[in-house]
Design a protein around this motif. Sequence first.
Motif, PDB file in Angstrom:
ATOM      1  N   VAL A 107       0.851  -1.062  -0.087  1.00 52.73           N
ATOM      2  CA  VAL A 107       0.080  -0.021  -0.120  1.00 52.73           C
ATOM      3  C   VAL A 107       0.825   1.298  -0.102  1.00 52.73           C
ATOM      4  O   VAL A 107       0.637   2.273  -0.670  1.00 52.73           O
ATOM      5  CB  VAL A 107      -1.022   0.062   1.213  1.00 52.73           C
ATOM      6  CG1 VAL A 107      -1.817   1.386   1.101  1.00 52.73           C
ATOM      7  CG2 VAL A 107      -1.651  -1.123   1.143  1.00 52.73           C
ATOM      8  N   GLU A 108       1.733   1.039   0.763  1.00 52.93           N
ATOM      9  CA  GLU A 108       2.701   2.327   1.221  1.00 52.93           C
ATOM     10  C   GLU A 108       4.045   2.138   0.225  1.00 52.93           C
ATOM     11  O   GLU A 108       5.245   2.296   0.873  1.00 52.93           O
ATOM     12  CB  GLU A 108       2.808   2.758   2.407  1.00 52.93           C
ATOM     13  CG  GLU A 108       1.586   2.768   3.189  1.00 52.93           C
ATOM     14  CD  GLU A 108       1.021   4.413   2.950  1.00 52.93           C
ATOM     15  OE1 GLU A 108       1.514   4.980   2.121  1.00 52.93           O
ATOM     16  OE2 GLU A 108      -0.085   4.643   3.840  1.00 52.93           O
ATOM     17  N   ARG A 109       3.919   2.082  -1.040  1.00 47.01           N
ATOM     18  CA  ARG A 109       5.247   1.685  -1.748  1.00 47.01           C
ATOM     19  C   ARG A 109       6.348   3.100  -1.415  1.00 47.01           C
ATOM     20  O   ARG A 109       6.035   4.314  -1.575  1.00 47.01           O
ATOM     21  CB  ARG A 109       5.168   1.490  -3.087  1.00 47.01           C
ATOM     22  CG  ARG A 109       4.680   0.509  -3.327  1.00 47.01           C
ATOM     23  CD  ARG A 109       5.579  -0.596  -3.670  1.00 47.01           C
ATOM     24  NE  ARG A 109       5.221  -1.999  -3.082  1.00 47.01           N
ATOM     25  CZ  ARG A 109       4.841  -3.175  -3.965  1.00 47.01           C
ATOM     26  NH1 ARG A 109       4.579  -2.593  -5.498  1.00 47.01           N
ATOM     27  NH2 ARG A 109       4.518  -4.360  -3.486  1.00 47.01           N
ATOM     28  N   ASN A 110       7.453   2.755  -1.506  1.00 53.14           N
ATOM     29  CA  ASN A 110       8.665   3.770  -1.166  1.00 53.14           C
ATOM     30  C   ASN A 110       9.842   3.566  -1.923  1.00 53.14           C
ATOM     31  O   ASN A 110       9.873   2.048  -2.823  1.00 53.14           O
ATOM     32  CB  ASN A 110       8.854   4.113   0.075  1.00 53.14           C
ATOM     33  CG  ASN A 110       9.548   2.765   0.841  1.00 53.14           C
ATOM     34  OD1 ASN A 110      10.164   1.843   0.155  1.00 53.14           O
ATOM     35  ND2 ASN A 110       9.227   2.649   2.176  1.00 53.14           N
ATOM     36  N   SER A 111      10.878   4.131  -2.004  1.00 59.38           N
ATOM     37  CA  SER A 111      11.945   4.157  -2.709  1.00 59.38           C
ATOM     38  C   SER A 111      12.819   2.850  -2.435  1.00 59.38           C
ATOM     39  O   SER A 111      13.554   2.599  -3.491  1.00 59.38           O
ATOM     40  CB  SER A 111      12.751   5.400  -2.606  1.00 59.38           C
ATOM     41  OG  SER A 111      13.300   5.602  -1.396  1.00 59.38           O
ATOM     42  N   ARG A 112      12.525   2.296  -1.257  1.00 62.64           N
ATOM     43  CA  ARG A 112      13.468   0.972  -1.015  1.00 62.64           C
ATOM     44  C   ARG A 112      13.080  -0.116  -2.034  1.00 62.64           C
ATOM     45  O   ARG A 112      13.998  -0.787  -2.207  1.00 62.64           O
ATOM     46  CB  ARG A 112      13.271   0.932   0.402  1.00 62.64           C
ATOM     47  CG  ARG A 112      13.516   1.777   1.427  1.00 62.64           C
ATOM     48  CD  ARG A 112      13.304   1.118   2.921  1.00 62.64           C
ATOM     49  NE  ARG A 112      13.737   2.271   3.902  1.00 62.64           N
ATOM     50  CZ  ARG A 112      14.762   2.294   4.456  1.00 62.64           C
ATOM     51  NH1 ARG A 112      15.799   1.386   4.208  1.00 62.64           N
ATOM     52  NH2 ARG A 112      15.152   3.139   5.682  1.00 62.64           N
ATOM     53  N   ASN A 113      11.768  -0.160  -2.360  1.00 60.90           N
ATOM     54  CA  ASN A 113      11.586  -1.144  -3.287  1.00 60.90           C
ATOM     55  C   ASN A 113      11.435  -0.681  -4.744  1.00 60.90           C
ATOM     56  O   ASN A 113      10.276  -0.251  -5.407  1.00 60.90           O
ATOM     57  CB  ASN A 113      10.076  -1.685  -3.091  1.00 60.90           C
ATOM     58  CG  ASN A 113       9.521  -2.902  -3.512  1.00 60.90           C
ATOM     59  OD1 ASN A 113      10.240  -3.429  -4.774  1.00 60.90           O
ATOM     60  ND2 ASN A 113       8.652  -3.729  -3.037  1.00 60.90           N
ATOM     61  N   LYS A 114      12.629  -0.420  -5.329  1.00 61.36           N
ATOM     62  CA  LYS A 114      12.555   0.120  -6.669  1.00 61.36           C
ATOM     63  C   LYS A 114      12.229  -0.741  -7.753  1.00 61.36           C
ATOM     64  O   LYS A 114      12.220  -1.702  -7.694  1.00 61.36           O
ATOM     65  CB  LYS A 114      14.211   0.246  -7.030  1.00 61.36           C
ATOM     66  CG  LYS A 114      15.036   1.200  -6.015  1.00 61.36           C
ATOM     67  CD  LYS A 114      16.434   1.285  -6.143  1.00 61.36           C
ATOM     68  CE  LYS A 114      17.126   2.222  -5.188  1.00 61.36           C
ATOM     69  NZ  LYS A 114      18.604   2.292  -5.444  1.00 61.36           N
ATOM     70  N   GLY A 115      11.465   0.114  -8.587  1.00 58.81           N
ATOM     71  CA  GLY A 115      10.391  -0.307  -9.892  1.00 58.81           C
ATOM     72  C   GLY A 115       9.534  -1.011  -9.337  1.00 58.81           C
ATOM     73  O   GLY A 115       8.833  -1.680 -10.455  1.00 58.81           O
ATOM     74  N   ALA A 116       8.836  -0.942  -8.152  1.00 62.99           N
ATOM     75  CA  ALA A 116       7.761  -1.649  -7.663  1.00 62.99           C
ATOM     76  C   ALA A 116       6.531  -0.887  -8.430  1.00 62.99           C
ATOM     77  O   ALA A 116       6.573   0.145  -8.464  1.00 62.99           O
ATOM     78  CB  ALA A 116       7.577  -1.949  -6.278  1.00 62.99           C
ATOM     79  N   ILE A 117       5.552  -1.734  -8.838  1.00 59.79           N
ATOM     80  CA  ILE A 117       4.081  -1.171  -9.236  1.00 59.79           C
ATOM     81  C   ILE A 117       3.531  -0.522  -8.194  1.00 59.79           C
ATOM     82  O   ILE A 117       3.447  -0.951  -7.020  1.00 59.79           O
ATOM     83  CB  ILE A 117       3.329  -2.354  -9.751  1.00 59.79           C
ATOM     84  CG1 ILE A 117       4.089  -3.195 -10.899  1.00 59.79           C
ATOM     85  CG2 ILE A 117       1.927  -1.646 -10.223  1.00 59.79           C
ATOM     86  CD1 ILE A 117       3.182  -4.328 -11.504  1.00 59.79           C
ATOM     87  N   GLN A 118       2.990   0.545  -8.515  1.00 63.75           N
ATOM     88  CA  GLN A 118       2.248   1.335  -7.591  1.00 63.75           C
ATOM     89  C   GLN A 118       0.710   1.225  -7.955  1.00 63.75           C
ATOM     90  O   GLN A 118       0.199   1.141  -8.908  1.00 63.75           O
ATOM     91  CB  GLN A 118       2.302   2.936  -7.830  1.00 63.75           C
ATOM     92  CG  GLN A 118       3.673   3.603  -7.585  1.00 63.75           C
ATOM     93  CD  GLN A 118       4.221   3.646  -6.190  1.00 63.75           C
ATOM     94  OE1 GLN A 118       3.112   3.672  -5.197  1.00 63.75           O
ATOM     95  NE2 GLN A 118       5.410   3.439  -5.817  1.00 63.75           N
ATOM     96  N   TYR A 119      -0.233   0.734  -6.772  1.00 62.14           N
ATOM     97  CA  TYR A 119      -1.350   0.231  -6.865  1.00 62.14           C
ATOM     98  C   TYR A 119      -2.375   1.174  -6.652  1.00 62.14           C
ATOM     99  O   TYR A 119      -2.000   1.833  -5.493  1.00 62.14           O
ATOM    100  CB  TYR A 119      -1.514  -1.172  -6.154  1.00 62.14           C
ATOM    101  CG  TYR A 119      -0.744  -2.135  -6.650  1.00 62.14           C
ATOM    102  CD1 TYR A 119      -1.194  -2.970  -7.741  1.00 62.14           C
ATOM    103  CD2 TYR A 119       0.492  -2.784  -5.914  1.00 62.14           C
ATOM    104  CE1 TYR A 119      -0.134  -4.129  -8.420  1.00 62.14           C
ATOM    105  CE2 TYR A 119       1.379  -3.801  -6.533  1.00 62.14           C
ATOM    106  CZ  TYR A 119       0.793  -4.662  -7.772  1.00 62.14           C
ATOM    107  OH  TYR A 119       1.536  -5.502  -8.226  1.00 62.14           O
ATOM    108  N   ASP A 120      -3.537   1.176  -7.218  1.00 64.12           N
ATOM    109  CA  ASP A 120      -4.447   1.958  -6.825  1.00 64.12           C
ATOM    110  C   ASP A 120      -5.260   1.470  -5.679  1.00 64.12           C
ATOM    111  O   ASP A 120      -5.873   2.111  -4.878  1.00 64.12           O
ATOM    112  CB  ASP A 120      -5.363   2.333  -8.191  1.00 64.12           C
ATOM    113  CG  ASP A 120      -4.812   2.973  -9.288  1.00 64.12           C
ATOM    114  OD1 ASP A 120      -4.174   4.271  -9.125  1.00 64.12           O
ATOM    115  OD2 ASP A 120      -4.291   2.125 -10.101  1.00 64.12           O
ATOM    116  N   ALA A 121      -5.367   0.023  -5.494  1.00 66.83           N
ATOM    117  CA  ALA A 121      -6.016  -0.466  -4.439  1.00 66.83           C
ATOM    118  C   ALA A 121      -5.491  -1.984  -4.245  1.00 66.83           C
ATOM    119  O   ALA A 121      -4.844  -2.553  -5.156  1.00 66.83           O
ATOM    120  CB  ALA A 121      -7.479  -0.713  -5.035  1.00 66.83           C
TER     121      ALA A 121
END
Length: 332
Positions: A136-150
């Motif tokens: 839910v709370e993606r940040n720069s530590r997980n590089k290249g990860a998909i940002q989800y709307d839900a």
Amino acid sequence: MSDWSKVRLHVVTGKGGTGKSTVASALALALAHRGANVLLCEVEGRQGIARMFDVDPLPYEERRLTTGLPDDDGGRGVVHALHIDAESALLEYLSMYYRLGRAGKALDRFGVIEFATTIAPGVRDVLLSGKVYEAVERNSRNKGAIQYDAIVLDAPPTGRITQFLNVGGEVGGLAKVGPIKTQSDTMMKLFQSPRTAVHLVTLLEEMPVQETIDGIADLKRAKLPVGGIVVNMVRPRDLSAENLAAARAGTLDREKVESEVKAAGIEVTPVLIDGLLHEAAQHAERRALEDEQREVVRDLGVPTYELPRMAGGVDLGALYEFAGLLREQGMA
């Protein structure tokens, strides 16, 4: 009816056998519209998502699963899937926050990871819910990860859901200060916020409804946000109220039933008619019990949605049909 547009994390729970995995899958399909990216994840190790969508068992890796329910203009979003296990979540946590890449894998080989996730009560749930939080709370530590709307979580059953989400209480017995305590407090802010909704799945039966009532009370005591109630496997309403009452009382017009059976081209026998009248009585009795439980659910004052019983079982087509019904009823 309610407005869940501000919710990012949809947690779906329910008594075993109520179809919570089906509802979670349908909700993910319903939310994946207008180009939205939705993550459907599970934490119980049953590979329910893979079976539901008839795909190979899922690894600890976010994978594109299918497209969502189309919009009026034909546009669709995308549903991704993730099977979360505690050991992999801990290795990822060590890698992201403590840079223990190869060292973490070495610990896994020596059995330290399994030890850490079993020796302390609650650690496993904290790790599982922690990965959900990260999605839910993606940040720069997980590089290249998909940002989800839900995010839709196929969560543990109602009896365990409060303990699963109450990471603050679980970690409180392990760490009073430090980074783990700080991160658990941050997770609780999300889980207790309007950005999260805990939806409960039930059947119109006494035990599942009572477990839903108890679950709502537990969630409220823990200050966790109650979402909606999805009443699953609702029987069709093919008979009028008058015929249902007559069926229960055993006063259906036998001659009329015989004539209609004959008109359908079926050979009429006393055994056949007796069986039909018996089935009608049982159906009417069951419908009466369902109506009683529906009133109990309605009195809870929680937004309620209904999905029908599928005589042929639930396949991918049924999931899309359920997704459409959830959207029509305002859940997505």
